[in-house]
Design a protein around this motif. Structure first.
Motif, mmCIF file in Angstrom:
data_model
loop_
_atom_site.group_PDB
_atom_site.id
_atom_site.type_symbol
_atom_site.label_atom_id
_atom_site.label_comp_id
_atom_site.label_asym_id
_atom_site.label_seq_id
_atom_site.Cartn_x
_atom_site.Cartn_y
_atom_site.Cartn_z
ATOM 1 N N MET A 1 -7.291 -4.018 35.870
ATOM 2 C CA MET A 1 -7.838 -2.834 35.209
ATOM 3 C C MET A 1 -8.781 -3.265 34.074
ATOM 4 S SD MET A 1 -5.831 0.129 33.055
ATOM 5 C CE MET A 1 -5.024 0.842 34.498
ATOM 6 N N LEU A 2 -9.920 -2.573 33.996
ATOM 7 C CA LEU A 2 -10.865 -2.835 32.904
ATOM 8 C C LEU A 2 -10.298 -2.243 31.619
ATOM 9 C CD1 LEU A 2 -13.793 -3.804 32.113
ATOM 10 C CD2 LEU A 2 -14.460 -1.405 32.424
ATOM 11 N N THR A 3 -9.989 -3.097 30.657
ATOM 12 C CA THR A 3 -9.480 -2.597 29.384
ATOM 13 C C THR A 3 -10.635 -2.164 28.493
ATOM 14 O OG1 THR A 3 -9.535 -4.737 28.295
ATOM 15 C CG2 THR A 3 -7.532 -4.194 29.538
ATOM 16 N N MET A 4 -10.317 -1.412 27.443
ATOM 17 C CA MET A 4 -11.349 -0.983 26.509
ATOM 18 C C MET A 4 -11.981 -2.195 25.828
ATOM 19 S SD MET A 4 -11.116 1.924 23.606
ATOM 20 C CE MET A 4 -12.309 2.050 22.272
ATOM 21 N N GLN A 5 -11.171 -3.161 25.504
ATOM 22 C CA GLN A 5 -11.679 -4.377 24.885
ATOM 23 C C GLN A 5 -12.661 -5.092 25.802
ATOM 24 O OE1 GLN A 5 -8.980 -7.024 22.390
ATOM 25 N NE2 GLN A 5 -8.957 -8.111 24.346
ATOM 26 N N ASP A 6 -12.321 -5.168 27.099
ATOM 27 C CA ASP A 6 -13.219 -5.802 28.073
ATOM 28 C C ASP A 6 -14.527 -5.022 28.193
ATOM 29 O OD1 ASP A 6 -11.374 -7.768 28.648
ATOM 30 O OD2 ASP A 6 -10.503 -6.688 30.353
ATOM 31 N N ALA A 7 -14.419 -3.690 28.183
ATOM 32 C CA ALA A 7 -15.622 -2.861 28.333
ATOM 33 C C ALA A 7 -16.591 -3.106 27.184
ATOM 34 C CB ALA A 7 -15.237 -1.385 28.390
ATOM 35 N N LEU A 8 -16.080 -3.158 25.968
ATOM 36 C CA LEU A 8 -16.950 -3.427 24.825
ATOM 37 C C LEU A 8 -17.613 -4.791 24.953
ATOM 38 C CD1 LEU A 8 -14.664 -2.005 21.990
ATOM 39 C CD2 LEU A 8 -16.796 -1.007 22.832
ATOM 40 N N ALA A 9 -16.840 -5.767 25.399
ATOM 41 C CA ALA A 9 -17.393 -7.112 25.550
ATOM 42 C C ALA A 9 -18.456 -7.161 26.647
ATOM 43 C CB ALA A 9 -16.267 -8.103 25.856
ATOM 44 N N ARG A 10 -18.185 -6.483 27.765
ATOM 45 C CA ARG A 10 -19.150 -6.497 28.880
ATOM 46 C C ARG A 10 -20.463 -5.815 28.497
ATOM 47 N NH1 ARG A 10 -16.245 -5.270 34.687
ATOM 48 N NH2 ARG A 10 -14.481 -6.716 34.504
ATOM 49 N N LEU A 11 -20.353 -4.659 27.845
ATOM 50 C CA LEU A 11 -21.579 -3.956 27.454
ATOM 51 C C LEU A 11 -22.377 -4.774 26.443
ATOM 52 C CD1 LEU A 11 -20.293 -0.278 27.169
ATOM 53 C CD2 LEU A 11 -21.942 -1.170 28.834
ATOM 54 N N THR A 12 -21.689 -5.375 25.498
ATOM 55 C CA THR A 12 -22.386 -6.208 24.514
ATOM 56 C C THR A 12 -23.075 -7.373 25.197
ATOM 57 O OG1 THR A 12 -20.786 -5.577 22.810
ATOM 58 C CG2 THR A 12 -22.097 -7.561 22.410
ATOM 59 N N LYS A 13 -22.386 -8.022 26.123
ATOM 60 C CA LYS A 13 -22.979 -9.147 26.854
ATOM 61 C C LYS A 13 -24.197 -8.703 27.651
ATOM 62 C CE LYS A 13 -21.771 -12.803 30.184
ATOM 63 N NZ LYS A 13 -22.756 -12.487 31.235
ATOM 64 N N TYR A 14 -24.067 -7.540 28.334
ATOM 65 C CA TYR A 14 -25.195 -7.059 29.151
ATOM 66 C C TYR A 14 -26.428 -6.845 28.283
ATOM 67 C CZ TYR A 14 -28.141 -3.920 31.878
ATOM 68 O OH TYR A 14 -29.222 -3.356 32.530
ATOM 69 N N TRP A 15 -26.267 -6.168 27.163
ATOM 70 C CA TRP A 15 -27.436 -5.822 26.358
ATOM 71 C C TRP A 15 -28.003 -7.029 25.616
ATOM 72 C CZ3 TRP A 15 -30.338 -2.029 27.512
ATOM 73 C CH2 TRP A 15 -29.805 -0.876 28.093
ATOM 74 N N THR A 16 -27.165 -7.974 25.281
ATOM 75 C CA THR A 16 -27.734 -9.197 24.685
ATOM 76 C C THR A 16 -28.553 -9.953 25.715
ATOM 77 O OG1 THR A 16 -25.658 -10.396 25.128
ATOM 78 C CG2 THR A 16 -25.943 -9.449 22.933
ATOM 79 N N GLU A 17 -28.144 -9.864 26.982
ATOM 80 C CA GLU A 17 -28.946 -10.489 28.043
ATOM 81 C C GLU A 17 -30.287 -9.787 28.238
ATOM 82 O OE1 GLU A 17 -26.294 -10.357 31.335
ATOM 83 O OE2 GLU A 17 -25.188 -12.168 30.753
ATOM 84 N N GLN A 18 -30.376 -8.540 27.780
ATOM 85 C CA GLN A 18 -31.658 -7.811 27.841
ATOM 86 C C GLN A 18 -32.491 -8.044 26.583
ATOM 87 O OE1 GLN A 18 -31.986 -6.553 30.861
ATOM 88 N NE2 GLN A 18 -29.819 -7.098 31.151
ATOM 89 N N GLY A 19 -32.031 -8.936 25.736
ATOM 90 C CA GLY A 19 -32.813 -9.296 24.551
ATOM 91 C C GLY A 19 -32.369 -8.636 23.266
ATOM 92 N N CYS A 20 -31.208 -7.943 23.270
ATOM 93 C CA CYS A 20 -30.742 -7.264 22.069
ATOM 94 C C CYS A 20 -30.026 -8.233 21.131
ATOM 95 C CB CYS A 20 -29.784 -6.136 22.427
ATOM 96 S SG CYS A 20 -30.562 -4.718 23.211
ATOM 97 N N LEU A 21 -30.199 -8.015 19.824
ATOM 98 C CA LEU A 21 -29.376 -8.671 18.823
ATOM 99 C C LEU A 21 -28.016 -7.985 18.773
ATOM 100 C CD1 LEU A 21 -31.947 -8.861 15.876
ATOM 101 C CD2 LEU A 21 -31.447 -10.637 17.556
#
Length: 986
Positions: A1-21
């Motif tokens: 199951m995707l935990t809330m903690q995992d979701a925050l980490a995944r979204l942060t990782k995705y957007w940093t890969e798009q060039g976000c600080l």
């Protein structure tokens, strides 16, 4: 199951890969991630900025002690800012959902209109709510302004509601059940703080201490502004906002205080914004400058055909709001029609289609070339073109030089009777693609919306971004270039399609290509698919009220490109809630079609319409879960309201602002009540039911359910009043006060309710006219026109109010306003009433001349109705025609301003004595109907005709002349107050 903690980490990782600080949350309470300086300050100015961060968002007013399954005083947002707009932010966003493991092809992901504004921050933007199977999971906004400053470049804000997303993915029904981390629930981590902070915000916060803090923070914010330090200044503005929100949650903010604090925060935020922009400029913009996009180059003009071909022009957009889509279709039709009319291209029918993501113009049989043309260019007058000896003057020489011809090419012709020199120039017809390029470019630049926005294009503005253009004449690309866009032959399909971009072979195959790929371009075709599909789904158990839900069906039709109706159900226990609560949630919040039995009883079923092929069971289950959560919320609020005394709800009105200058809703309710009682006394309609209802009106605005669903105002008032043991007439009058809510809506069922309804609208019109003015043009933000139409509807539809003069009622309403309503303004409002009644009656099909004839009764619309009913047969009655003709003839002859009355002793001619005798016998006072007036005045017709035939009115003797004019003026005035006779036509 995707935990809330995992979701925050995944979204942060995705957007940093798009060039976000990645930055950290704000270190003081904020109501939303927007307030963090990483958004509010960084969207200002020309520097590029891409960032992602988690923001605990604190909203004291949403405190529920942790009991409400979906409402928290601190919820978690994940905030993304993309500055400048990258051109494909929606696609990037969908990629982030995939990063969470969401299959966007299986789910129904929708972008639904949402126009965001924060008046306290002087900020606004346009965009959408993003729905996942009916659940709002994200706000997606193109920022247009912050701190009162226009933003250039425009930033894209993406705000994820993390708890909502995780509850949906984990199939939880209460936020406490969320798996925050392996083996750790959300409730175990945050339930205590939810309860204790709710206690603080709702029960324990020291009001005086927070008032002092608010003043301290505001003073420190101003001191930092004066010191030229925007970052600490902004921090203290945020502290001001939190202190204010705490006071608000404690019920300690008056109407005047709310207006004053919003104005102060808006001023402080504006000063911080200006200071930040200035400081970044002083620092020479350390992050660099955003470069504007280059202008597009049009495709090379190529023409392969010589015969007539179809023209297709597609304007591809991000999801347009349904209301704007309807307007845009009409605009494209107008612009295409006008544009082609300005060319010499032969063409056939023009058709325009539209879906949320595209506007399509199809023109049949467009010629390959324009016809050749002989154009006559006018030069100077002949006498100025040649000297006395016939030699060309400088004026002629300049003319021929400018036209690229010689004097030998000039002719002299007579234009409007004056000889001029002219040159006839042969203009060869241009090829279709060249001609069409200019026409189509003007269509794009000519589009406008009720509220326009900017994106990464430096020149275009529209309701939502324009992202692509397709322009084909037959097989050939029309070389259209508009700002950063150039037309081609590639169109976009559904974002979830296997091949989301396809090339179009020819204009003739365009609509077929869309259709083969599932996109239904025509509104009526989509609507038919929705109606038939919905009816098939509910048969034989229930039915869809297609006529009653017509406007909702139209809205749904323009929210999808490939409609897929789905049937959902909900637990029968929710049918214990009032029907209007259930249907309001379905219609307004979810755009679901309610299902009813043959006798009109609501069934525990609904129809939703997905966009394109989806996993039906997955999407059905998601929408059912969303509706269940909505109904749980409604049930929570409903139970809480039923446990709250009416007096407590009524007391909350003092905290609700009507307008800054017109006071609170409690003030307004008191004015309405007092006015209704005065009107009742005037009409002899006093009653105990009215007196009690007047004490209760608007009380449900203080209820939790109506706070959530304002359209239920009055409906819930009746329900709560009945549950509290109030008399049925009183309870109905509470609802009647709000009726009619729109044109065609139900009218009040009780006389007390009708009086309160009239008083409500008179108070609104008088107050708003004095503070913001009467509506002009199409702008009417406070729905004053609707209020006036409501006045007419109630006065016309409730017989007991037939004797009510609305202008007299308006004067009483004006006396009670907290601002001056001067006499000239009252006259202006009365004229506004007359114009609106004229328009309303004309739209109902009444002849214009008769409508204008009865407008003296605009203050009593029911009287105007009665007279119109009498005029319908009267206009063909010889007696009426004769009387009307006599009155009109007298009016035409008598000079304006001539008073009625005369000295009968001066009259001597038999004809004038006969007319005097006839006039002397007539008594018209008290006559209010056409038939009685005709019966009484018909004896005048013959003597008046004789008078005109035999008597010279304008006699030389001034005394005789005055008597004769006074006699005619008396005839003229007999019909005064009944009709405006001058307007009648036979």
């Amino acid at each position: 199951m995707l935990t809330m903690q995992d979701a925050l980490a995944r979204l942060t990782k995705y957007w940093t890969e798009q060039g976000c600080l990645t930055v950290q949350p704000m270190n003081t309470e904020v109501g939303a991630g927007t307030l963090n300086p990483a958004t509010f300050l960084r969207v200002l100015g020309p520097e590029p900025w891409k960032v992602v961060y988690v923001e605990p968002s604190v909203r004291p007013d949403d405190s529920r002690y942790g009991e409400n399954p979906n409402r928290l005083q601190t919820h978690t947002q994940l905030q993304v800012i993309l500055k400048p707009d990258p051109g494909n932010p929606q696609e990037l966003y969908l990629g982030s959902l995939a990063a969470l493991g969401i299959d966007v092809a299986a789910h129904d992901v929708r972008f639904v209109e949402d126009n965001w504004a924060s008046p306290a921050l002087g900020a606004w933007g346009l965009g959408w709510e993003v729905w996942l199977d009916g659940l709002e999971i994200t706000q997606f906004t193109y920022f247009q302004q912050a701190g009162g400053l226009n933003l250039d470049p425009v930033s894209v804000e993406i705000t994820y509601g993390i708890e909502r997303i995780i509850m949906a993915l984990q199939e939880k029904t209460h936020f406490k059940e969320i798996a925050y981390a392996p083996g750790v629930s959300y409730g175990e981590v945050f339930a205590q703080s939810e309860y204790e902070m709710s206690r603080y915000y709702l029960d324990d916060a020291d009001i005086e201490a927070n008032r002092r803090l608010l003043e301290i923070y505001a003073g420190e914010a101003q001191r930092m502004i004066d010191a030229g330090l925007p970052v600490p200044a902004h921090s203290y503005v945020l502290k001001c906002s939190q202190a204010f929100n705490v006071l608000d949650s404690r019920g300690a903010v008056s109407t005047a205080e709310r207006a004053a604090e919003f104005a102060r925060m808006r001023r402080l935020a504006g000063e911080v914004a200006k200071l930040w922009v200035g400081r970044r400029a002083e620092l020479e913009h350390p992050l660099g400058l955003t470069e504007p996009l280059d202008a597009a180059r049009a495709a090379a003009a190529v023409q392969t055909g010589t015969g007539e071909r179809t023209l297709v022009f597609e304007i591809g957009t991000e999801e347009l709001p349904p209301s704007e889509l309807r307007s845009a279709r009409e605009q494209v039709m107008r612009l295409m029609t006008e544009g082609l009319a300005g060319t010499r291209l032969a063409h056939g029918d023009i058709r325009v289609f539209g879906t949320p993501r595209r506007l399509i113009a199809v023109v049949q049989a467009v010629g390959a070339r324009e016809d050749d043309h002989e154009r006559v260019v006018r030069g100077p007058k002949a006498q100025a073109a040649y000297g006395a000896d016939g030699t060309p003057t400088k004026a002629l020489e300049g003319f021929v030089r400018g036209q690229g011809v010689t004097v030998a090419d000039v002719e002299t012709v007579e234009l409007n009777g004056v000889p001029h020199v002219v040159v006839t120039k042969h203009e060869a017809g241009r090829a279709a693609p060249t001609v069409l390029a200019g026409v189509l470019a003007q269509v794009v630049t000519g589009l406008r919306a009720a509220k326009n926005m900017r994106w990464n294009d430096p020149k275009l503005t529209f309701s939502r971004p324009v992202r692509w253009l397709v322009a084909l004449w037959g097989d050939d690309v029309v070389p259209v270039a508009v700002s950063t866009l150039s037309a081609g032959r590639e169109t976009r399909l559904l974002r979830t399609a296997a091949t989301p971009v396809v090339a179009i072979e020819s204009a003739e195959s365009f609509l077929e290509t869309l259709g083969v790929n599932g996109i239904v371009a025509d509104h009526e075709d989509r609507r038919e698919l929705i109606v038939i599909g919905a009816q098939d789904l509910v048969y034989p158990d229930g039915t869809i009220d297609v006529k009653g839900e017509s406007s909702l069906i139209d809205q749904i039709t323009d929210l999808v490109e490939q409609p897929l109706p789905l049937l959902g159900t909900f637990d029968e226990k929710y049918l214990e809630l009032p029907d209007p609560v259930l249907t309001t949630v379905m219609r307004k919040h979810q755009r679901y079609l309610p299902v009813r039995s043959a006798d009109g009883t609501l069934l525990p079923m609904f129809v939703t319409v997905a966009n394109g092929p989806v996993d039906v069971e997955l999407v059905r289950g998601g929408n059912e879960a969303v509706l269940r959560a909505r109904y749980e919320d409604a049930a929570f609020f409903y139970r809480a309201d039923l446990a709250t005394p009416i007096a407590d709800m009524r007391a909350k009105l003092a905290r609700l602002t009507f307008t800054d200058r017109l006071g609170s809703m409690a003030d307004r309710a008191d004015r309405i009540a007092a006015l209704a009682l005065r009107l009742a006394a005037m009409l002899g309609l006093e009653s105990g039911a009215l007196s009690r209802a007047a004490e209760l009106i608007k009380f449900d605005l203080g209820s939790q359910l109506v706070t959530e669903m304002t359209s239920l105002a009055g409906v819930m008032g009746r329900d709560y009043a009945l549950h509290a043991g109030e008399d049925r007439v009183v309870a109905q009058a509470v609802l009647d006060t709000e009726l009619p809510r729109n044109t065609g809506d139900s009218l009040p069922l009780t006389v007390p309710g009708a009086l309160l309804s009239i008083a409500d609208r008179l108070d609104l019109v008088a107050g708003l006219a004095a503070t913001v003015g009467l509506p002009t043009g199409s702008s009417d933000p406070f729905a004053v026109r609707r209020a006036v139409l409501g006045l007419f509807a109630v006065q016309r539809g409730v017989p007991a109010l037939a004797g009510l003069d609305l202008v007299e009622g308006l004067k009483l309403a004006a006396e009670a306003q907290p601002v001056e309503v001067p006499a000239p303004l009252l006259t202006e409002i009365a004229e506004f009433f007359a114009k609106r009644l004229e328009q309303a009656l004309t739209e109902e099909g009444q002849p214009v001349d008769r409508v204008r004839a009865v407008l003296p009764h605009a203050a009593r619309p029911s009287q105007a109705d009665m007279l119109l009913g009498q005029l319908a047969p009267a206009v063909s009655d010889p007696g009426f025609i004769a009387v009307a003709g006599a009155v009109q003839r007298a009016r035409r002859i008598v000079p304006a301003g001539t008073p009625a009355g005369y000295d009968a002793a001066v009259l001597s001619e038999p004809a004038e004595l006969a007319l005097h005798a006839a006039v002397d016998k007539i008594e018209v006072s008290g006559i209010t109907d056409v038939a009685s007036f005709v019966a009484v005045t018909q004896p005048l017709v013959t003597p008046l005709g004789t008078f005109f035939d035999e008597v010279f009115v304008m006699a030389e003797d001034p005394t005789v002349r005055a008597a004769r004019l006074g006699l005619l003026a008396t005839v003229r005035d007999l019909g005064d107050g009944l009709l405006d006779w001058a307007h009648l036509r036979f």
